[in-house]
Design an enzyme around this catalytic site. Structure first.
Site, PDB file in Angstrom:
ATOM      1  N   GLY A 319     165.751 131.839  65.610  1.00 60.95           N
ATOM      2  CA  GLY A 319     165.996 133.218  66.030  1.00 60.95           C
ATOM      3  C   GLY A 319     165.616 133.461  67.471  1.00 60.95           C
ATOM      4  O   GLY A 319     165.208 132.553  68.208  1.00 60.95           O
ATOM      5  N   GLY A 322     160.297 136.036  70.678  1.00 56.79           N
ATOM      6  CA  GLY A 322     159.705 137.346  70.914  1.00 56.79           C
ATOM      7  C   GLY A 322     159.134 137.501  72.306  1.00 56.79           C
ATOM      8  O   GLY A 322     158.803 136.514  72.978  1.00 56.79           O
ATOM      9  N   LYS A 338     152.147 133.357  63.835  1.00 50.96           N
ATOM     10  CA  LYS A 338     152.414 134.194  65.003  1.00 50.96           C
ATOM     11  C   LYS A 338     151.184 134.228  65.907  1.00 50.96           C
ATOM     12  O   LYS A 338     150.073 134.533  65.452  1.00 50.96           O
ATOM     13  CB  LYS A 338     152.791 135.607  64.549  1.00 50.96           C
ATOM     14  CG  LYS A 338     153.963 135.627  63.570  1.00 50.96           C
ATOM     15  CD  LYS A 338     154.233 136.997  62.992  1.00 50.96           C
ATOM     16  CE  LYS A 338     154.895 137.915  63.981  1.00 50.96           C
ATOM     17  NZ  LYS A 338     155.386 139.156  63.324  1.00 50.96           N
ATOM     18  N   ASP A 373     152.969 141.782  54.593  1.00 48.87           N
ATOM     19  CA  ASP A 373     151.527 141.596  54.662  1.00 48.87           C
ATOM     20  C   ASP A 373     151.225 140.400  55.561  1.00 48.87           C
ATOM     21  O   ASP A 373     152.003 139.442  55.638  1.00 48.87           O
ATOM     22  CB  ASP A 373     150.971 141.350  53.258  1.00 48.87           C
ATOM     23  CG  ASP A 373     149.448 141.461  53.210  1.00 48.87           C
ATOM     24  OD1 ASP A 373     148.862 142.007  54.155  1.00 48.87           O
ATOM     25  OD2 ASP A 373     148.858 140.999  52.214  1.00 48.87           O
TER      26      ASP A 373
END
Length: 581
Positions: A319, A322, A338, A373
């Site tokens: 993808g 970020g 992350k 979560d």
């Protein structure tokens, strides 16, 4: 003979754990009263209090240890090795031994800053196998249906003994029985020996009380969930009957606030739930019933086992990359990692602390099935050859203050983990017409349901949403998330003359919290076809008055219903005034 420092260390930690468990149980036990009194705001506050309780108690335990023991004792790994042995003996007969082990780990990791992670000094592995001992306590109650499904459902509602009465228990039982006769496999439905089995404890969450168990017969079984709602001023009613494994799995989703439910033997409770939902990892189920810290322990153990198999390596997540987070995955483990970058894109005016605050906001908030979560890890260590070279190079480049090399080890000082999903923008590239319509419908529903819970995602781009294996759209990028009530929704003012509309800059003032829903279309969808379809499905999202109306409902103190199943499944259908699934 005086007790050794190591024994006193173990005993002090266990005493503090007992204090934590006592308060945890008290908050949980009061859920039945909150449901009976329809104290929905109080229920939300209790959910946040119970999450905060763990870190608060860890901190108070640290303070007690520092007052009661010398720094020499607290930093001596040999003392901790001895303390671990004593602690394992002290908890040997406990029914919640695994939670006690995780609490010990929290103390060790807090003092050693998540370094020295070895089974000699903490419980990297459990002190006993789950199957080694059975408590002998009865978890469930059961009734033989004998072909009378109405009587079976009536038993289920009566035996629950909720504090508020049902408005029409016979009618509820008849509707529930009709649904079961229609949905159950023939082998179960037609078996005169078929049985309904329910966990004795009621699962409370938001405005619902859930009865959970299974239906058995003909050598088969299906899970069973009976959601009970409270019509304030009138009484209780059965909202639907759920027996599909995927639907039951969604009830226990990682995107929802944790259940408040009495759990006497956690390991046996989770083992039973896994029989109903075999695809659910044990860590997710521990978290679902409130033991999110031990869920993290289970996740860590599973990850270590998976990495040790060396089936694959960490890679950069598929993808669009970020602007705030560097994201990588271990493809075989259905988890994303992350890391906050050292430097953000110029358009992102925030700090690392701001980002962590946003993630904590989501942790404490009602996630309404639309917010993933997360678990936080400090000083996560893996072998260098567990990373694909391009992945490691990228992490070292964008987050050198967080990711470093120590010999053949990669040390990650801080990261978040989330369940892996397919980014919505990539999912749409593979969809046919029907799937595109369905997922865009759910994308809009996700935005609406977050709004109902007083959450505005900020950056609503498709890449910031994921699609679960159940086809549900979930938001997972929290760096711009905020409370909906903090936003100022505005209509775009009419231009005074044509030249204003053609100018590069807006002809109207824009404040820091101003949001113009009319601009969402081009911002969210470069593809005009998708933009038009989304507008037909959710035209209200482009109207500032819609957003103001949701804000007003929140200001008025209304807790808007968001159910974890579809409106068409509800016996009352459209009569319910909440937002669903």
């Amino acid at each position: 003979m005086p007790l050794s420092p190591s024994y006193r260390l173990a005993a002090t930690i266990l005493h503090c754990f007992d204090e934590y468990r006592s308060r945890f149980k008290a908050i949980t036990a009061d859920a039945s009263r909150r449901f009976a009194e329809a104290a929905w705001r109080e229920a939300q506050q209790a959910a946040a209090e119970r999450i905060n309780l763990y870190e608060e108690k860890v901190q108070s335990t640290l303070d007690r240890l520092r007052r009661g023991f010398s720094q020499e004792v607290l930093t001596d790994c040999e003392r901790w090795r001895e303390a671990r042995i004593h602690y394992a003996e002290l908890i040997d007969q406990r029914l919640d031994y695994e939670l006690a082990e995780t609490y010990f780990n929290s103390m060790f990791c807090s003092l050693f800053h998540h370094r020295h992670i070895r089974n000699d000094w903490m419980f990297v592995y459990s002190s006993r196998e789950r199957a080694a001992r059975h408590s002998g306590l009865t978890l469930c109650r059961r009734v033989r249906v004998q072909g009378d499904w109405v009587a079976g459902l009536r038993w289920a509602l009566d035996e629950t003994r909720l504090e508020t009465g049902f408005i029409d228990p016979e009618g509820d039982a008849e509707q529930g029985a009709e649904a079961l006769r229609e949905l159950l496999p023939d082998a179960i439905r037609d078996d005169p020996e078929a049985e309904i089995e329910l966990i004795k404890s009621v699962f409370y969450r938001n405005k619902g009380a859930y009865l959970v168990g299974r239906v058995l017969g003909g050598g088969e079984q299906v899970p069973l969930v009976l959601p009970v709602l409270h019509d304030e001023g009138a009484g209780l009613y059965l909202d639907t009957v759920l027996i599909e494994p995927d639907e039951v799995s969604i009830i226990f989703s990682f995107t929802r606030v944790y259940f408040q439910v009495k759990v006497v033997v956690p390991s046996e409770f989770v083992h039973y739930l896994q029989e109903l939902m075999p695809d659910k990892p044990a860590g997710e189920l521990y978290a679902a019933i409130g033991f999110f810290k031990h869920g993290k322990t289970e996740f860590f153990r599973g990850l270590n086992q998976q990495v040790a198999r060396r089936d694959d390596r960490f890679i950069i997540a598929p993808g669009v990359r970020g602007m705030v987070m560097a994201v990588f995955v271990l493809p075989s483990y259905r988890t994303v990692f992350k890391i906050i970058k050292d430097r953000f894109d110029p358009s992102k005016s925030m700090s690392r602390d701001n980002v962590r605050e946003k993630y904590q906001l989501v942790k404490l908030h009602d996630r309404v099935g639309r917010l993933a979560d997360t678990q936080e890890f400090s000083n996560f260590i893996a072998r260098r050859d567990h990373f694909a070279p391009e992945c490691l190079e990228h992490l070292l480049e964008v987050a050198p203050s967080t990711v470093s090399l120590r010999g053949d080890k990669v040390v990650i000082r801080h990261c978040y983990t989330e369940r892996m999903m397919t980014p919505l923008n990539l999912y749409l590239e593979q969809c046919d017409e029907a799937e595109t319509r369905a997922v865009l419908k759910d994308y809009g529903n996700a935005i609406k349901q977050m709004a109902a819970a007083n959450i505005f995602p900020g950056d609503m781009l498709l890449k910031n949403f994921g699609v679960t294996r159940h086809g549900r759209v979930v938001f997972y990028d929290y760096d711009e998330v905020c409370y909906l009530t903090e936003c100022h929704f505005r209509h775009i003012p009419e231009p005074l003359y044509p030249e204003q509309e053609l100018a590069d800059e807006p002809w109207y003032s824009v404040g820091p919290n101003d949001i113009f829903p009319e601009e969402f279309g081009p911002f969210l969808f470069a593809d005009i076809g998708l933009r038009k379809l989304f507008y037909r499905l959710h035209p209200e999202l482009f109207d500032a008055d819609y957003w103001k109306g949701v804000q007003q409902a929140i200001h008025d103190g209304r807790v808007i219903d968001v159910y974890p199943y579809r409106n068409k499944q509800r016996f009352r259908g459209a009569e319910g005034n909440g937002l669903v699934h």
